[in-house]
Write a protein that holds these residues in place. Sequence first.
Motif, PDB file in Angstrom:
ATOM      1  N   PHE A  28       0.759  -1.388  -0.114  1.00  0.00           N
ATOM      2  CA  PHE A  28       0.120  -0.031   0.232  1.00  0.00           C
ATOM      3  C   PHE A  28       1.153   1.399  -0.115  1.00  0.00           C
ATOM      4  CE2 PHE A  28      -3.144  -3.005   2.534  1.00  0.00           C
ATOM      5  CZ  PHE A  28      -4.008  -3.475   1.284  1.00  0.00           C
ATOM      6  N   ARG A  56      -2.558  12.302  12.861  1.00  0.00           N
ATOM      7  CA  ARG A  56      -3.941  10.707  13.287  1.00  0.00           C
ATOM      8  C   ARG A  56      -3.100   9.829  13.198  1.00  0.00           C
ATOM      9  NH1 ARG A  56      -8.376  14.615  12.229  1.00  0.00           N
ATOM     10  NH2 ARG A  56      -8.810  13.063  10.784  1.00  0.00           N
ATOM     11  N   ASP A  57      -3.506   9.421  11.479  1.00  0.00           N
ATOM     12  CA  ASP A  57      -2.220   7.938  11.344  1.00  0.00           C
ATOM     13  C   ASP A  57      -1.551   7.504  11.891  1.00  0.00           C
ATOM     14  OD1 ASP A  57      -4.615   8.827   8.758  1.00  0.00           O
ATOM     15  OD2 ASP A  57      -3.192   8.947   7.255  1.00  0.00           O
ATOM     16  N   SER A  60      -2.291   6.098  15.113  1.00  0.00           N
ATOM     17  CA  SER A  60      -3.428   4.765  14.577  1.00  0.00           C
ATOM     18  C   SER A  60      -2.971   3.879  14.032  1.00  0.00           C
ATOM     19  CB  SER A  60      -4.714   5.187  14.096  1.00  0.00           C
ATOM     20  OG  SER A  60      -4.707   6.051  13.431  1.00  0.00           O
ATOM     21  N   SER A  61      -2.671   4.348  12.847  1.00  0.00           N
ATOM     22  CA  SER A  61      -2.318   2.957  11.608  1.00  0.00           C
ATOM     23  C   SER A  61      -1.257   2.541  11.877  1.00  0.00           C
ATOM     24  CB  SER A  61      -3.044   3.408  10.074  1.00  0.00           C
ATOM     25  OG  SER A  61      -2.001   4.774  10.037  1.00  0.00           O
ATOM     26  N   PRO A 145     -15.409  15.398  16.803  1.00  0.00           N
ATOM     27  CA  PRO A 145     -13.969  14.686  16.210  1.00  0.00           C
ATOM     28  C   PRO A 145     -12.946  16.375  16.775  1.00  0.00           C
ATOM     29  CG  PRO A 145     -15.536  14.847  14.489  1.00  0.00           C
ATOM     30  CD  PRO A 145     -16.138  15.836  15.834  1.00  0.00           C
ATOM     31  N   THR A 170     -15.284   3.390  18.006  1.00  0.00           N
ATOM     32  CA  THR A 170     -14.722   2.150  17.811  1.00  0.00           C
ATOM     33  C   THR A 170     -14.041   2.754  16.216  1.00  0.00           C
ATOM     34  OG1 THR A 170     -17.524   2.019  17.160  1.00  0.00           O
ATOM     35  CG2 THR A 170     -16.614   1.640  18.592  1.00  0.00           C
ATOM     36  N   GLY A 171     -14.660   3.755  16.391  1.00  0.00           N
ATOM     37  CA  GLY A 171     -13.513   3.983  14.227  1.00  0.00           C
ATOM     38  C   GLY A 171     -12.299   4.922  14.743  1.00  0.00           C
ATOM     39  N   GLU A 173     -11.511   6.853  15.839  1.00  0.00           N
ATOM     40  CA  GLU A 173     -11.412   8.733  16.209  1.00  0.00           C
ATOM     41  C   GLU A 173     -11.462   9.424  17.558  1.00  0.00           C
ATOM     42  OE1 GLU A 173     -13.576  12.251  13.136  1.00  0.00           O
ATOM     43  OE2 GLU A 173     -14.762   9.847  14.071  1.00  0.00           O
ATOM     44  N   ARG A 175     -12.361  12.031  19.998  1.00  0.00           N
ATOM     45  CA  ARG A 175     -13.252  13.148  20.351  1.00  0.00           C
ATOM     46  C   ARG A 175     -14.147  13.270  21.400  1.00  0.00           C
ATOM     47  NH1 ARG A 175     -18.399  10.618  16.011  1.00  0.00           N
ATOM     48  NH2 ARG A 175     -17.563  10.618  14.718  1.00  0.00           N
TER      49      ARG A 175
ATOM     50  N   THR B  15     -17.202  -1.561  12.357  1.00  0.00           N
ATOM     51  CA  THR B  15     -16.139   0.123  12.644  1.00  0.00           C
ATOM     52  C   THR B  15     -17.481   1.208  11.202  1.00  0.00           C
ATOM     53  OG1 THR B  15     -15.147   0.002  10.954  1.00  0.00           O
ATOM     54  CG2 THR B  15     -14.915  -1.046  13.335  1.00  0.00           C
ATOM     55  N   ALA B  16     -17.424   2.685  11.860  1.00  0.00           N
ATOM     56  CA  ALA B  16     -17.481   3.355  11.445  1.00  0.00           C
ATOM     57  C   ALA B  16     -17.166   3.652  10.051  1.00  0.00           C
ATOM     58  CB  ALA B  16     -18.148   5.222  11.847  1.00  0.00           C
ATOM     59  N   ALA B  17     -15.996   3.924  10.867  1.00  0.00           N
ATOM     60  CA  ALA B  17     -15.085   3.697   8.712  1.00  0.00           C
ATOM     61  C   ALA B  17     -14.965   2.590   7.598  1.00  0.00           C
ATOM     62  CB  ALA B  17     -13.632   3.802   9.572  1.00  0.00           C
ATOM     63  N   LEU B  36     -12.188   7.896  -0.034  1.00  0.00           N
ATOM     64  CA  LEU B  36     -11.130   9.048   1.522  1.00  0.00           C
ATOM     65  C   LEU B  36     -12.158  10.395   1.199  1.00  0.00           C
ATOM     66  CD1 LEU B  36      -7.586   9.362   2.864  1.00  0.00           C
ATOM     67  CD2 LEU B  36      -9.025  12.101   2.261  1.00  0.00           C
ATOM     68  N   GLU B  40     -15.639  11.263   4.194  1.00  0.00           N
ATOM     69  CA  GLU B  40     -16.014  12.500   5.032  1.00  0.00           C
ATOM     70  C   GLU B  40     -16.721  13.259   4.585  1.00  0.00           C
ATOM     71  OE1 GLU B  40     -12.638  14.857   4.951  1.00  0.00           O
ATOM     72  OE2 GLU B  40     -13.314  16.595   5.994  1.00  0.00           O
ATOM     73  N   ARG B  46     -18.146  13.612  10.476  1.00  0.00           N
ATOM     74  CA  ARG B  46     -17.406  12.413  11.538  1.00  0.00           C
ATOM     75  C   ARG B  46     -16.953  11.852  11.906  1.00  0.00           C
ATOM     76  NH1 ARG B  46     -23.201  13.272  11.254  1.00  0.00           N
ATOM     77  NH2 ARG B  46     -24.539  14.089  12.309  1.00  0.00           N
ATOM     78  N   VAL B  47     -17.016  10.651   9.906  1.00  0.00           N
ATOM     79  CA  VAL B  47     -15.529  10.108   9.841  1.00  0.00           C
ATOM     80  C   VAL B  47     -14.149  10.612   8.773  1.00  0.00           C
ATOM     81  CG1 VAL B  47     -15.211   7.664   9.583  1.00  0.00           C
ATOM     82  CG2 VAL B  47     -17.130   8.416   9.982  1.00  0.00           C
ATOM     83  N   ARG B  48     -12.798  10.987   9.345  1.00  0.00           N
ATOM     84  CA  ARG B  48     -12.035  11.068   8.942  1.00  0.00           C
ATOM     85  C   ARG B  48     -11.020  10.963   9.100  1.00  0.00           C
ATOM     86  NH1 ARG B  48     -12.319  17.459  10.627  1.00  0.00           N
ATOM     87  NH2 ARG B  48     -13.946  18.150   9.795  1.00  0.00           N
ATOM     88  N   LEU B  49     -10.870  10.118   7.421  1.00  0.00           N
ATOM     89  CA  LEU B  49      -9.957   9.153   7.682  1.00  0.00           C
ATOM     90  C   LEU B  49      -8.372   9.804   6.973  1.00  0.00           C
ATOM     91  CD1 LEU B  49     -11.650   5.930   5.723  1.00  0.00           C
ATOM     92  CD2 LEU B  49     -10.790   6.214   7.666  1.00  0.00           C
ATOM     93  N   THR B  53      -5.224   5.290   7.576  1.00  0.00           N
ATOM     94  CA  THR B  53      -6.148   4.954   8.689  1.00  0.00           C
ATOM     95  C   THR B  53      -6.845   3.926   7.611  1.00  0.00           C
ATOM     96  OG1 THR B  53      -6.976   7.063   9.118  1.00  0.00           O
ATOM     97  CG2 THR B  53      -6.158   5.763   9.970  1.00  0.00           C
ATOM     98  N   LEU B  54      -6.947   4.890   6.463  1.00  0.00           N
ATOM     99  CA  LEU B  54      -7.624   4.604   4.930  1.00  0.00           C
ATOM    100  C   LEU B  54      -7.258   3.402   4.063  1.00  0.00           C
ATOM    101  CD1 LEU B  54      -9.605   4.925   2.538  1.00  0.00           C
ATOM    102  CD2 LEU B  54      -7.758   5.390   1.473  1.00  0.00           C
ATOM    103  N   LEU B  58      -8.460  -0.690   4.468  1.00  0.00           N
ATOM    104  CA  LEU B  58      -8.848  -1.329   3.130  1.00  0.00           C
ATOM    105  C   LEU B  58      -8.544  -2.454   3.077  1.00  0.00           C
ATOM    106  CD1 LEU B  58      -8.241   1.638   0.676  1.00  0.00           C
ATOM    107  CD2 LEU B  58     -10.904   0.409   1.257  1.00  0.00           C
TER     108      LEU B  58
END
Lengths: 180, 119
Positions: A28, A56-57, A60-61, A145, A170-171, A173, A175, B15-17, B36, B40, B46-49, B53-54, B58
């Motif tokens: 990726f 943010r990435d 988390s990721s 957020p 849970t997503g 993100e 908040r 999940t929301a994403a 993406l 948004e 509310r959900v920003r990738l 994270t995207l 995936l």
Amino acid sequence: MTRRASRLAERIYALLVDRYPRRFREQFGDPMKQTFRDLLDDPDMPTSRVWLSVLRDLRSSLLREQLTDLTGGRLMSRLPFVARALRVAVVVVLIGATPLATGFAGYYLGRSQAQPVAGSTPPPDQAAVERALSRLSSEQVRWVPIPWIACPVAIAPGDPATVTIFFMNTGGEARCPVFP
Amino acid sequence: MSRSAQFAKPGLALTAAVFYVLLSLSIKERHGYEILKYVEANSEGRVRLGPGTLYTTLKRMLDAGLITELTERPKLANDDARRRYYKLSPRGRTELGAELGRMQHALKLAGKRRAPAST
């Protein structure tokens, strides 16, 4: 954004992509860089917001992929118990390391600061945190957020005292609650 | 049960994403940036990738068989070879349908609860 600045941003982002595990990067890495470039080219997207999303990435990721790589390799998939134990160990170390690191930083910074003022607000205790959390279930709140930081939550309506709590849905993100 | 199998276990809320990515691909095949932007815009911010994270999402969805990568990319002007296109798999469509069903059910329940108070 000028062409030169855009190229510099892409180069910095490429360095960050290199921090991801090799397998993830091979699959990726290129699309991630392309998506980052698309974000930079987007006229509706301020550059500051692009970098905030990148931060943010990283939070988390990147951590998640490194953990998955650490515990989800071919060897680990044959030994699920060991993988699970290792995952728990990493989380325990991370949980333990965070207060230690902040404690050391606080101690180091505190040495050069003035003595605390007598009568200043004492640090919030567990009961204050619980009172703030119970407000969340009893009152109507709006969730906003946030990019990175923890949220100050008032302990009681009209009370200036706050406790700092970190919320994550849970997503994945972060908040902050806002009371009407 | 493997992690990916557990993730796609029917009956588990998404999940929301994942939900918004499935929703975006239920309309048409898209590449990462399109997904993406869709997520948004349609989650009203509310959900920003971010890119990381995207693609983490995936990857999990590919592992779980919810989406597949297109082998033949659409012929478009201004396309970049680095872009990857994704489409919904039959399993992803089933999961999305199940999630929408769950949401509908929840709305119905909430409506029933509110009804006596409003009369």
